[in-house]
Scaffold this active site. Structure first.
Site, mmCIF file in Angstrom:
data_model
loop_
_atom_site.group_PDB
_atom_site.id
_atom_site.type_symbol
_atom_site.label_atom_id
_atom_site.label_comp_id
_atom_site.label_asym_id
_atom_site.label_seq_id
_atom_site.Cartn_x
_atom_site.Cartn_y
_atom_site.Cartn_z
ATOM 1 N N CYS A 155 -22.640 -7.080 -19.085
ATOM 2 C CA CYS A 155 -21.389 -7.271 -18.357
ATOM 3 C C CYS A 155 -20.342 -6.270 -18.831
ATOM 4 O O CYS A 155 -20.144 -6.112 -20.045
ATOM 5 C CB CYS A 155 -20.833 -8.671 -18.619
ATOM 6 S SG CYS A 155 -21.643 -9.978 -17.717
ATOM 7 N N CYS A 186 -25.861 -12.336 -21.021
ATOM 8 C CA CYS A 186 -25.523 -13.665 -20.507
ATOM 9 C C CYS A 186 -26.336 -14.018 -19.271
ATOM 10 O O CYS A 186 -26.189 -15.118 -18.733
ATOM 11 C CB CYS A 186 -24.033 -13.774 -20.223
ATOM 12 S SG CYS A 186 -23.517 -12.915 -18.730
ATOM 13 N N CYS A 233 -18.497 -12.395 -20.004
ATOM 14 C CA CYS A 233 -19.783 -12.463 -20.665
ATOM 15 C C CYS A 233 -19.735 -13.499 -21.811
ATOM 16 O O CYS A 233 -20.602 -14.358 -21.945
ATOM 17 C CB CYS A 233 -20.160 -11.094 -21.204
ATOM 18 S SG CYS A 233 -21.910 -10.902 -21.549
ATOM 19 N N GLY A 241 0.795 -1.224 0.000
ATOM 20 C CA GLY A 241 0.000 0.000 0.000
ATOM 21 C C GLY A 241 0.825 1.270 0.000
ATOM 22 O O GLY A 241 0.288 2.355 -0.184
ATOM 23 N N CYS A 264 -27.312 -9.364 -16.460
ATOM 24 C CA CYS A 264 -26.745 -8.992 -17.754
ATOM 25 C C CYS A 264 -27.733 -9.349 -18.858
ATOM 26 O O CYS A 264 -28.266 -10.465 -18.903
ATOM 27 C CB CYS A 264 -25.420 -9.718 -17.957
ATOM 28 S SG CYS A 264 -24.772 -9.543 -19.641
#
Lengths: 235, 258, 295
Positions: free
Chosen positions: C270, C248, C276, C36, C245
């Site tokens: 998606c 899909c 997808c 970080g 979606c």
């Protein structure tokens, strides 16, 4: 009877640095004692140094030499060389002061101005305010003024706020600088009565009263300040 | 007042090359005590304030602070992390210019809440409630809580800055000309507010001001500075009513009477 | 070597010279060691403008080897300009294999998304970062923000979230949502949707972040705690979508809104195009997949 305040060999002068450093002596060898339950009055003409003596005892003026011994709690303290914190503590607990003029703080109500010294000593705010109201009522300050800041009050009204503020605590020593100067007869009577009750309670009072009538009534004795005039010694 | 000081200042000096910022200054500050530092511009009073508040490293001398554990810590021997933590929890610093002490682009509520979040408060509702309470105490109406200080008047900004500093219940607050640049009526309100808060919270404060009336109203004790040196110190009303030093006499006699 | 390879032989493998790669690898190692923490590095001029992923490209160029399989996505899609260009760039300068399949890739360079398919051990996710400093919004001084990171003074981060709630009634930050890494450094996850934040937590893959213009690299090693900042009474939440979606039929994935016509017609599909496509290849269907096939 106890003696809460003893002043001895106190000298005071002002050095005016802006006027070539000339030294203006005010008083010399001030000496007196103040007993509990008495009211002593400083006497003498204007400019004799009466106010200066009160201010030295209250700590507002420096002392050139000498001692001002005050019985503060269990201890004896020399105010003439006490540090600021000690003087603040003495003002809170031992020496009260009613000045000639009120130094008004913006936006603080008359009631709170009066209650403040009690609150500073740890009294609950509500109790202190009630006591303040009792005193203001006693001094005939109209109730509609209690919640207003005293800055816009008349001289007499301000003076009564000032008196109430000085009298609200049970300080063993109380200094009075012309507390009745701008009061009418009826209110003067009330203040005279309040002084008498302070005396009964064993408070030692030291005052300046230009009003001859009041002085005659309240004074147990008069301390003649002309006796401390520096000229006498110089002569 | 307890018998132990909160802040011990010993022989603090700050030199800028050959020039004196402030020289050999010592005093103790006790809990609940307000000390005014007065003097004209360039007298070294702000330099002194910055040296005391760890914003400026003094050339010599020591400043120690009695932490909540009761022990004195030398400020300049602490780690920077400890000093900064102290600055945002146990201390406050009120700048003359509120934009130096506020985040001008975040809301009043967040300005007040920042210190709380900095010490780990993580409850939005509580933070907001505390912020609302503090805005009330400095006389800013609750419906301004989501406004940015940019939309506030000078007096309001200064009151907001005070709330932002006092929200963590500090024990010592430094103030640099807190009423400078404000209208007289606004000044009076602010002074009264400060006076009330100092009383109520038992704060210790060091207030730098060139305004003797401010010093008289707020402080118990004062220090008069000239050319980096202390020329007089003592009880506020004594210094003002019976000034001893030539410079103090000049200052006091220069006050305009209304 | 064939003629084509000789023609580009003037480029070192993966474009950057070896000294530069070493320098960047040192920065990456430091970043991994201090999860970080933003490590400064000597960012190079790249043959693309700032804002096009110069940081991510330098990181990828420094870690990529001839055996690696590279996938590049831009907002989840493999077929947008930025993704296509970067993919082509590495094909040209490193001759690596490329793929659009998340599962096949060893290095995935991304702009603003994390793939839906959970990453595996051994994979490296390289983020393109525009502004690495999460505190900059409220504290513009770099000297001060670095000190704040050093001393772990992160109250300011919550000030931003507080402002969100004060203004919108909830934390309205939906992307670049700040996180605390391994309980120490607060980090900007780059402008990914906050939907992806939970994927960073305890990820099996190594996550590297490169900011070219800002000259910073930071990292999240595998299996690292990544916690999204929040308030007790306003806990962190990811976006939820009302419908699956349109192509899909997937639930629980990040969807893009696609405007279909000028009469207000729209669909949600998606954002991760690979995900997808794989679902559709497996036979999943959304309610618009028929029409989509026609276009």
């Amino acid at each position: 009877m106890s003696t809460p305040l003893v002043v001895s060999e106190v000298c005071k002068s002002f050095t005016m640095h802006l006027r070539g450093g000339i030294k203006l002596p005010v008083v010399e060898n001030v000496a007196f004692a103040l007993r509990a339950g008495e009211c002593a009055v400083l006497g003498g003409p204007s400019g004799a140094g009466k106010s200066s003596i009160l201010k030295m005892i209250y700590g507002s003026y420096a002392v050139d030499s000498g001692q001002i011994i005050v019985s503060h709690g269990e201890a004896l303290v020399n105010l003439a060389n006490a540090d600021p914190r000690t003087i603040i503590a003495i003002r809170r607990d031992t020496i009260g002061y009613v000045s000639q003029f009120l130094r008004a703080v913006p936006r603080v109500s008359a009631r709170d101005v009066v209650a403040e010294p009690l609150i500073a000593r740890g009294e609950a705010a509500e109790t202190a305010r009630q006591k303040a109201e009792t005193l203001l009522a006693q001094l005939n300050l109209p109730e509609r003024l209690w919640s207003l800041p005293p800055a816009t009050f008349s001289g007499g009204e301000q003076q009564r706020v000032n008196i109430a503020r000085g009298f609200i605590t049970d300080h063993p020593v109380l200094l009075l600088d012309e507390p009745t100067a701008s009061l009418d007869k009826a209110n003067r009577e009330i203040v005279i009565d309040m002084i008498a009750r302070k005396k009964e309670a064993g408070v030692a009072l030291l005052g300046i009263f230009h009003d001859q009538d009041v002085r005659d009534i309240v004074a147990d004795r008069v301390i003649d300040v002309t006796g401390f005039a520096p000229e006498r010694k110089a002569a | 007042m307890t018998d132990e000081p909160l802040l011990r200042v010993r022989s603090i000096s700050k030199f800028y090359g050959n020039r004196i910022g402030c020289s050999d200054i010592s005093f103790d500050l006790y809990p609940g005590e307000v000390l005014a530092v007065v003097g004209e511009s360039g007298s070294g009073k702000t330099t002194l304030l910055n040296c005391l508040s760890t914003r400026l490293l003094p050339t010599s001398g020591s400043v120690s602070y009695r932490m909540r554990d009761g022990l004195f810590h030398d400020l300049y021997r602490m780690s920077e992390a400890e000093r900064r933590f102290l600055m945002r929890t146990d201390w406050g610093f009120v700048h003359q210019n509120p934009s130096d002490g506020l985040r001008m682009t975040v809301s009043a509520g967040a300005n007040v809440g920042e210190r709380l979040m900095a010490v780990g408060q993580r409850h939005y509702g509580d933070i907001r409630a505390t912020a609302t309470d503090w805005l009330g105490r400095v006389e800013i109406s609750a419906d301004r809580i989501d406004d940015q200080p940019r939309a506030f008047s000078g007096g309001m900004r200064q009151r907001l800055q005070i709330a932002r500093n006092l929200v963590t219940g500090p024990r010592l607050v430094f103030m640099d000309e807190p009423t400078g640049g404000l209208d007289v009526s606004v000044q009076a309100r602010l002074l009264d507010l400060l006076r009330g808060l100092v009383h109520e919270l038992g704060l210790s404060a060091i207030v730098v001001t060139h305004d003797l009336a401010v010093a008289r109203l707020l402080s118990h004790r004062m220090i008069v500075m000239k050319d980096g040196h202390v020329v007089e110190s003592g009880l506020t009303d004594r210094v003002l009513d019976d000034p001893q030093a030539p410079y103090t006499q000049l200052l006091v006699s220069s006050i305009l009477q209304v | 070597m064939n003629a084509h390879a000789e023609a580009i032989a003037q480029y070192n493998f993966a474009y950057l010279d070896e000294q530069t790669k070493r320098m960047i690898r040192r920065a990456i190692l430091k970043a991994i060691a201090i999860p970080g923490y933003q490590v400064p590095f000597a960012s190079r001029e790249m043959p693309m403008p700032y804002g096009w992923g110069t940081g991510g490209v330098q990181v990828t160029a420094s870690v990529i080897g001839p055996q690696d399989v590279l996938k590049v996505i831009d907002q989840g899609a493999d077929d947008t300009t930025n993704a296509v260009s970067i993919r082509a760039f590495f094909q040209k300068v490193a001759q690596v294999s490329v793929t659009t399949h998340t599962g096949e890739a060893t290095i995935i360079q991304t702009r603003h998304r994390i793939p839906e398919e959970p990453l595996k051990e051994g994979q490296v996710l390289v983020y393109q970062v525009p502004i690495p400093e999460p505190l900059r919004f409220l504290e513009p001084r770099e000297t001060e923000t670095r000190k704040m990171h050093a001393l772990e003074e992160y109250g300011l981060m919550h000030v931003k979230l507080y402002e969100d709630i004060a203004q919108h009634g909830h934390i309205a930050t939906t992307f670049a949502y700040p996180v605390k890494v391994e309980g120490r450094y607060v980090m900007d996850p780059s402008p990914t949707p906050k939907f992806d934040n939970p994927k960073m937590h305890m990820s099996k893959a190594l996550q590297l972040f490169g900011a070219g213009r800002e000259k910073r690299i930071y990292a999240i090693p595998p299996y690292t705690h990544v916690e999204s900042l929040d308030f007790d009474d306003h806990p962190f939440e990811v976006q939820r979508f009302e419908e699956p979606c349109a192509l899909c039929g997937a639930h629980g994935v990040y969807l893009d809104e696609v405007v279909l016509d000028d009469r207000g017609g729209r669909m949600f599909v998606c954002s991760d195009t690979d995900h997808c496509e794989e679902r559709r290849a497996e036979g999943h269907r959304g309610h618009l997949s028929g029409e989509e096939a026609a276009t």
